[in-house]
Design an enzyme around this catalytic site. Structure first.
Site, PDB file in Angstrom:
ATOM      1  N   HIS A   1     -49.655  60.900  51.803  1.00 43.88           N
ATOM      2  CA  HIS A   1     -50.687  60.925  52.846  1.00 43.88           C
ATOM      3  C   HIS A   1     -51.095  62.351  53.226  1.00 43.88           C
ATOM      4  CE1 HIS A   1     -47.290  61.269  55.861  1.00 43.88           C
ATOM      5  NE2 HIS A   1     -48.180  62.040  56.458  1.00 43.88           N
TER       6      HIS A   1
ATOM      7  N   SER B   1     -45.006  66.555  57.980  1.00 45.29           N
ATOM      8  CA  SER B   1     -45.015  65.547  56.920  1.00 45.29           C
ATOM      9  C   SER B   1     -44.865  66.189  55.550  1.00 45.29           C
ATOM     10  CB  SER B   1     -46.319  64.756  56.962  1.00 45.29           C
ATOM     11  OG  SER B   1     -46.398  63.954  58.106  1.00 45.29           O
TER      12      SER B   1
ATOM     13  N   ASP C   1     -45.202  56.685  49.459  1.00 41.23           N
ATOM     14  CA  ASP C   1     -45.737  57.871  50.145  1.00 41.23           C
ATOM     15  C   ASP C   1     -45.199  59.159  49.549  1.00 41.23           C
ATOM     16  OD1 ASP C   1     -47.375  59.180  51.890  1.00 41.23           O
ATOM     17  OD2 ASP C   1     -46.101  58.911  53.651  1.00 41.23           O
TER      18      ASP C   1
END
Length: 374
Positions: A111, A219, A141
């Site tokens: 992402h 992230s 992911d």
């Protein structure tokens, strides 16, 4: 007798002398006060600190050893000028990644780079390189990029295990929250075997929950144990405000180590296929079937057809003719289609697995060679 003219002069002289004396006394007083103030405003003596605590030393050592492996990722998108047809790449977003090996492979979250047309990777020494896309697996992911940088700048992160983690273990996160690069936060393993949702809405099971502060920009960064080893990829937070609320999640390192080499090798995760259509859970409940995957279709020339798997089907009178119910893969129970797909992801197309099938009330084991989905 006439008044003497010397009297005013003497008076003036006396007044001047008194003023000078007062000024002198005042100046002396100011000088003493200034000297005293200067003495009191001088730098204070420093109190010796003593040795750092053992946990502080470990924090410092972990950061020093791991931070050279952590990178700042800036994603790019194409933008055209309003007054020309020229197209340029402009920053789109930021995230974190880490060096997987000494060949320039960078691991991050899918992402982080989703929807981007390019990416730049900034290393700990602030040198920047354009990145190429190697492969992605959105269901977990995970994405892999690659940079062409001198070997001396490529320090692979040390790899640990996630399968033997315990709640309460100390953990560290290094990342770029809000664009502030090389930020260290600390916490513990708060819980294990959590389930989070990927961008494809597929569940990611076995996630690590931590209270180490994770914010936007973290992230794709590493979650590290106290030995400085990778134990997960920081990927999500639970927060009504969108910032750290003490509940962060990481994809476990064992899963990362299973997926990343395949992405480097193939650019994607080849999906093993059985060649069946599965009924929804409501089908099992309506027919009062046990947990498992009810087969309602078998593709011609598929792995399922090769071993004679039988689908549920309608009879001429409208009733249901019982078919096969898959209840285990390699002796591990599967309650629904998602469980079976996760089992298949551990294999490559062409691998042989053992299906346990419930057929007419009896369990049978069938060895099936998995095909490959398109």
């Amino acid at each position: 007798m006439p008044r003497s003219r010397a009297a005013p002069s003497l008076l003036l002289i006396a007044l001047l002398a008194g003023a000078m004396l007062g000024w002198s006394l005042h100046s002396a007083s100011d000088a003493v006060a200034a000297s005293d103030s200067a003495t009191r405003a001088a730098p204070r003596a420093v109190l010796a600190r003593g040795d750092l605590a053992a946990d502080e030393l470990n924090n410092i050592e972990v950061f020093k050893s791991v931070s050279p492996s952590v990178v700042h990722i800036t994603t790019l998108e194409r933008a055209a000028s309003l007054f020309s047809t020229d197209v340029s790449q402009v920053p789109r977003g930021t995230g974190t990644g880490f060096m997987w090996d000494d060949r320039g492979h960078i691991v991050t979250n899918f992402h982080v780079i989703q929807g981007a047309n390019g990416a730049r990777v900034t290393l700990a020494d602030q040198s920047t390189y354009s990145a190429s896309l190697v492969g992605v697996f959105p269901d977990r992911d995970i994405a892999v990029l690659r940079i062409d940088a001198p070997a001396a700048k490529l320090k692979a992160i040390a790899l640990g295990q996630s399968g033997n983690l315990q709640v309460g273990q100390k953990v560290y996160a290094i990342g770029n929250p809000f664009g502030l690069d090389q930020t260290l936060t600390t916490g513990i393993v708060s819980a294990l075997n959590r389930e989070i949702e990927s961008v494809t809405r597929r569940p990611i099971r076995g996630a690590i929950q931590t209270d180490a502060a994770i914010n936007p920009g973290n992230s794709g960064g590493p979650l590290i144990d106290s030995a400085g080893r990778l134990i997960g990829i920081n990927t999500a937070i639970y927060s009504p405000s969108g910032t750290s609320a003490g509940i962060g999640f990481a994809i476990p390192a064992d899963e990362v180590n299973r997926i990343v080499p395949r992405l480097i090798r193939n650019g994607r995760i080849p999906r093993p296929s059985l060649g069946i259509s599965a009924a929804p859970p409501e089908f099992n409940r309506a027919l009062k079937l046990p947990l498992g995957i009810a087969i309602v279709g078998v593709a011609p020339d598929s792995s399922a057809a090769d071993v004679g798997l039988r689908p549920f089907r309608r009879s001429a009178s409208g009733g249901v003719i019982a078919g096969d119910l898959i209840v285990a893969v390699d002796k591990e129970p599967v309650a629904a289609l998602e469980s079976m797909l996760e089992q298949f992801e551990r294999h490559q197309p062409g691998d042989t697995v053992t299906l346990t099938v419930l057929r007419q009330g009896a369990k049978i084991d069938l060895k099936v060679k998995l095909g490959q989905s398109d």
